[in-house]
Motif scaffolding. Structure first.
Motif, PDB file in Angstrom:
ATOM      1  N   VAL A 176       0.836  -1.299  -0.137  1.00 27.88           N
ATOM      2  CA  VAL A 176       0.090  -0.093   0.007  1.00 27.88           C
ATOM      3  C   VAL A 176       0.923   1.148  -0.070  1.00 27.88           C
ATOM      4  N   ARG A 177       0.677   2.167  -0.936  1.00 25.92           N
ATOM      5  CA  ARG A 177       1.298   3.419  -0.942  1.00 25.92           C
ATOM      6  C   ARG A 177       0.379   4.625  -1.379  1.00 25.92           C
ATOM      7  N   VAL A 178       0.897   5.903  -0.959  1.00 27.45           N
ATOM      8  CA  VAL A 178       0.013   7.021  -1.431  1.00 27.45           C
ATOM      9  C   VAL A 178       0.417   7.189  -2.717  1.00 27.45           C
ATOM     10  N   ARG A 179      -0.376   7.381  -3.638  1.00 22.36           N
ATOM     11  CA  ARG A 179      -0.355   7.771  -5.107  1.00 22.36           C
ATOM     12  C   ARG A 179       0.613   9.073  -5.275  1.00 22.36           C
ATOM     13  N   ARG A 180       1.392   8.535  -6.299  1.00 27.13           N
ATOM     14  CA  ARG A 180       2.445   9.819  -6.715  1.00 27.13           C
ATOM     15  C   ARG A 180       1.846  11.298  -6.699  1.00 27.13           C
ATOM     16  N   GLY A 181       2.009  12.351  -6.394  1.00 25.97           N
ATOM     17  CA  GLY A 181       1.323  13.452  -6.780  1.00 25.97           C
ATOM     18  C   GLY A 181      -0.074  13.783  -6.020  1.00 25.97           C
ATOM     19  N   ALA A 182      -0.269  12.806  -5.278  1.00 21.12           N
ATOM     20  CA  ALA A 182      -1.727  12.770  -4.537  1.00 21.12           C
ATOM     21  C   ALA A 182      -1.766  14.296  -3.660  1.00 21.12           C
ATOM     22  N   ASP A 183      -2.796  14.910  -3.764  1.00 22.87           N
ATOM     23  CA  ASP A 183      -3.001  16.111  -3.075  1.00 22.87           C
ATOM     24  C   ASP A 183      -3.881  15.829  -1.918  1.00 22.87           C
ATOM     25  N   VAL A 211       0.417   4.105   6.373  1.00 25.28           N
ATOM     26  CA  VAL A 211       0.734   4.740   5.053  1.00 25.28           C
ATOM     27  C   VAL A 211       0.467   6.287   5.151  1.00 25.28           C
ATOM     28  N   LEU A 212      -0.814   6.451   5.463  1.00 24.56           N
ATOM     29  CA  LEU A 212      -1.447   7.812   5.599  1.00 24.56           C
ATOM     30  C   LEU A 212      -0.818   8.663   6.614  1.00 24.56           C
ATOM     31  N   ARG A 213      -0.808   8.215   7.767  1.00 17.88           N
ATOM     32  CA  ARG A 213      -0.083   8.581   9.003  1.00 17.88           C
ATOM     33  C   ARG A 213       1.268   9.184   8.662  1.00 17.88           C
ATOM     34  N   ARG A 214       2.182   8.580   7.980  1.00 19.49           N
ATOM     35  CA  ARG A 214       3.335   8.883   7.370  1.00 19.49           C
ATOM     36  C   ARG A 214       3.316   9.919   6.476  1.00 19.49           C
ATOM     37  N   ALA A 215       2.265   9.956   5.810  1.00 15.92           N
ATOM     38  CA  ALA A 215       2.229  11.105   4.863  1.00 15.92           C
ATOM     39  C   ALA A 215       1.371  12.219   5.476  1.00 15.92           C
ATOM     40  N   GLY A 216       1.328  12.226   6.815  1.00 11.16           N
ATOM     41  CA  GLY A 216       0.833  13.560   7.608  1.00 11.16           C
ATOM     42  C   GLY A 216      -0.700  13.477   7.719  1.00 11.16           C
TER      43      GLY A 216
END
Ligand SMILES: [Zn+2]
Length: 228
Positions: A176-183, A211-216
């Protein structure tokens, strides 16, 4: 005008050929979504205790049995996209209930994040069904509710169908990862809800929250249509 009417009639007839007129939940003929199923889906959400411990509360509209199981399979496997709206409406009802229970700080200012999309699922006709459900729920809740399909799984994550629950967790672990360039900017001020169709062990939800937590982005709660 006359031409228009005829066109509409032909279009309706074509739809009838493609989508059988039976309830997507219980199979009752003569309706695509019966009153009984609508009532059942809008019933009080249940709190889940997952085998993988989640850092936030998790709720489901109910168990993955009977009409709930059938409706999800009809939507995902048999192209019954007409079920998107009624199930989305039930999710919106559940979010309003969770707001009343003070599990959410409101139901008019939310960010709905669909569970990670497999790259092949998003390319199917009608797109990813969970994102479509989120959009239907958001449309019901109002203009302050946004859908952010920011999670994806890496292309090497196999289709989880046919895998046991532990295998499924293993399969998705790390994928699972955050999509590149996700707003993610809009997620700052609103409560974030992670949405999925079926929850089994909670492993995908746990990875997504991490994963979301690590993206803030802090997830507030998890809501799924059905718990297996
Ligand atoms: Zn029904």
């Amino acid at each position: 005008m006359r031409v228009h009417k005829t066109g509409a009639r032909i279009a309706r007839a074509t739809v009838d050929l493609v989508i059988p007129t039976v309830c997507g939940g219980c199979g009752t003929p003569g309706t695509r979504w019966c009153v009984r199923c609508a009532r059942m889906f809008a019933d009080t959400p249940i709190e889940l205790r997952t085998s993988v411990v989640l850092p936030v509360p998790a709720y489901a509209l109910g168990r993955y049995t009977g009409a709930r199981r059938r409706a999800i399979l009809e939507l995902k496997e048999h192209g019954r996209t007409d079920l998107t709206n009624p199930i989305g409406l039930a999710l919106a009802t559940a979010l309003r209930t969770l707001d009343r229970w003070s599990e959410l700080p409101g139901s008019t200012h939310l960010v709905l994040i669909p569970a990670p999309t497999r790259w092949w699922a998003a390319r199917r006709r009608g797109g990813d069904p969970v994102t479509a459900l989120a959009a239907a729920a958001a449309a019901e809740l109002g203009s302050g509710v946004f859908v952010k399909p920011v999670l994806v799984t890496s292309s090497w994550a196999r289709d989880s169908a046919g895998l046991s629950a532990p295998e499924r967790g293993e399969n998705l672990s790390g994928a699972v990862r955050v999509r590149r360039g996700a707003d993610l900017a809009a997620c700052g001020g609103a409560a974030v809800v992670l949405l999925d169709d079926v929850l089994t062990t909670g492993s995908t939800a746990a990875h997504s929250i991490d994963v979301l937590r690590r993206a803030g982005v802090e997830v507030h709660l998890v809501l799924v249509v059905a718990a297996a």
